[in-house]
Design an enzyme around this catalytic site. Structure first.
Site, PDB file in Angstrom:
ATOM      1  CB  CYS A 188      -0.913  -0.019   1.227  1.00 15.36           C
ATOM      2  SG  CYS A 188      -1.784   1.529   1.482  1.00 15.36           S
ATOM      3  CE1 TYR A 232      -5.242   2.234  -5.444  1.00 16.66           C
ATOM      4  CE2 TYR A 232      -3.715   4.084  -5.309  1.00 16.66           C
ATOM      5  CZ  TYR A 232      -4.068   2.784  -4.969  1.00 16.66           C
ATOM      6  OH  TYR A 232      -3.248   2.052  -4.162  1.00 16.66           O
TER       7      TYR A 232
HETATM    8  N1  LIG Z   1      -6.838   7.955   2.761  1.00 21.23           N
HETATM    9  C1  LIG Z   1      -6.234   6.791   3.207  1.00 21.23           C
HETATM   10  C2  LIG Z   1      -6.281   5.714   2.114  1.00 21.23           C
HETATM   11  C3  LIG Z   1      -5.766   4.391   2.585  1.00 21.23           C
HETATM   12  C4  LIG Z   1      -6.181   3.248   1.653  1.00 21.23           C
HETATM   13  O1  LIG Z   1      -7.012   3.417   0.741  1.00 21.23           O
HETATM   14  N2  LIG Z   1      -5.603   2.051   1.895  1.00 21.23           N
HETATM   15  C5  LIG Z   1      -5.957   0.882   1.102  1.00 21.23           C
HETATM   16  C6  LIG Z   1      -4.732   0.053   0.759  1.00 21.23           C
HETATM   17  S1  LIG Z   1      -3.718   0.787  -0.471  1.00 21.23           S
HETATM   18  C7  LIG Z   1      -6.831  -0.057   1.915  1.00 21.23           C
HETATM   19  O2  LIG Z   1      -6.496  -0.409   3.032  1.00 21.23           O
HETATM   20  N3  LIG Z   1      -7.969  -0.466   1.337  1.00 21.23           N
HETATM   21  C8  LIG Z   1      -8.859  -1.429   1.934  1.00 21.23           C
HETATM   22  C9  LIG Z   1     -10.310  -1.071   1.672  1.00 21.23           C
HETATM   23  O3  LIG Z   1     -10.585  -0.025   1.077  1.00 21.23           O
HETATM   24  O4  LIG Z   1     -11.163  -1.844   2.093  1.00 21.23           O
HETATM   25  C10 LIG Z   1      -4.823   7.148   3.620  1.00 21.23           C
HETATM   26  O5  LIG Z   1      -4.140   7.881   2.891  1.00 21.23           O
HETATM   27  O6  LIG Z   1      -4.415   6.722   4.693  1.00 21.23           O
END
Ligand SMILES: N[C@@H](CCC(=O)N[C@@H](CS)C(=O)NCC(=O)O)C(=O)O
Length: 348
Positions: free
Chosen positions: A85, A210
């Site tokens: 990530c 994305y």
């Molecule tokens: N805005 C958040 C975005 C974090 C994010 O989207 N993480 C993703 C992994 S790259 C995630 O954990 N996604 C799981 C989901 O959406 O269920 C940040 O910058 O901390």
């Protein structure tokens, strides 16, 4: 000999015949409907098919302010990160650059491709999965369970799950425990410039890749792709004379750009269709990426195999066959970058 020939002919004939029109049409119909259904859950979109990232839910701050529940302390806080990530990677980079390894612990999580959730590599607080941890912090929590997570072991809750805010805290609130406390990645005199870069780069590059990969219409994809490469071209021009985005000082704007650039040729170029140009083919961006990668301890935070496994293995609607590509060759990352002459005020 004759037998061999007739077998070859049979195989050739079989391999040469296309599926019937009916199979192609129904396959396309079923696959497209399922793709839209899965994408609508994976990637919320607006009316024009453009990906909209949901806002993070836990937004508290660690600070020495009197009365604040979350005071900086060594050994009290833990980061939960997935190595694939880019948002979580930001927090690992700042933790390393500041020398906070002893003060803030880390638990790695890995994606479960079938369940679509993060699984903790070692149980913490009695939890095996990230949704369990979110539920411990807030019983009945219904939002996305994302990484990074900044966890407070004392109050057993999530302090913050927004990477842009976690890195601000790591930069300024733990200097007492940092082995590199003089490194300030968000200095007062550059804050306006850093914020301007962050704003632009978040929309067009960090989230921009994305927006390309998760676009659900041709127009939304093209808009995202044009904005992405226009911004990369602009940055490439600035980096002709600037060692870093804001001059000769490394800042949080560079950290935030780096974790996206590092993944670019590995996954975004192919899987997210960001294939107008590779980062390593840009004169300045390619060298800038190598320059950052070669900073002390940064390479240890980078795990290309996890990145490939997580993106190609878990984003099922984008890669239903589950094949993980062999390339690209990353040996260039350790080649000389020749950017030293542009200056460096890094306190490392
Ligand atoms: N805005 C958040 C975005 C974090 C994010 O989207 N993480 C993703 C992994 S790259 C995630 O954990 N996604 C799981 C989901 O959406 O269920 C940040 O910058 O901390």
């Amino acid at each position: 000999m004759q037998n061999q020939n007739s077998t070859n002919e049979k195989i050739y004939k079989k391999g040469n015949s296309l599926p019937s029109g009916l199979i192609i049409r129904s396959g396309k119909f079923v696959w497209t409907a399922l793709w839209h259904l899965m994408m609508s859950q994976l990637a919320p979109r607006n009316k024009s098919g453009e990906y909209i990232r949901p806002a993070s839910q836990f937004r508290n701050f660690i600070s020495t302010q009197p009365g604040n529940l979350y005071q900086p302390q060594s050994g009290r806080y833990r980061l939960f990160v997935g190595l694939g990530c880019p948002w979580a990677h930001r927090t690992l980079v700042v933790r390393s650059l500041k020398g906070l390894e002893d003060a803030i612990s880390v638990t790695i999580v890995s994606p479960s491709p079938d369940e679509g959730i993060w699984i903790l590599n070692q149980q913490q607080e009695g939890c095996r999965t990230l949704p369990q941890l979110y539920n411990l912090a807030q019983p009945g929590y219904k939002g996305r369970c994302t990484v990074p997570v900044l966890w407070d072991a004392q109050t057993k809750t999530i302090v913050n799950n927004e990477s842009s805010e976690i890195i601000l805290m790591l930069n300024s609130q733990f200097n007492e425990f940092a082995t590199n406390p003089t490194l300030d990645l968000y200095p007062q005199e550059l804050q306006e410039q850093i914020d301007r870069w962050n704003e632009k780069i978040y929309h067009t590059v960090n989230n921009g890749v994305y927006r390309c990969g998760f676009a659900q219409t041709q127009e939304a994809y093209e808009r995202a792709c044009n904005e992405l490469f226009a911004c990369l071209d602009e940055i490439d021009t600035v980096l002709e004379t600037n060692r870093y985005l804001c001059g000769d000082k490394l800042t949080l704007a560079d950290v935030r750009l780096f974790t996206t650039l590092f993944r670019f040729d590995i996954v975004y170029y192919g899987l997210f269709k960001c294939n107008r140009r590779r980062i390593q083919d840009y004169k300045n961006l390619g060298a800038y990426l190598r320059d950052f990668y070669q900073l002390p301890k940064v390479a240890d935070t980078c795990d290309p195999e996890s990145i490939k496994r997580d993106y190609y293995g878990s984003l099922f609607p984008l890669n239903p066959g589950g094949i993980i590509p062999c390339g690209p060759d990353l040996t260039n990352l350790m080649e000389p970058h020749h950017r030293e002459s542009l200056g460096n005020k890094l306190a490392l």
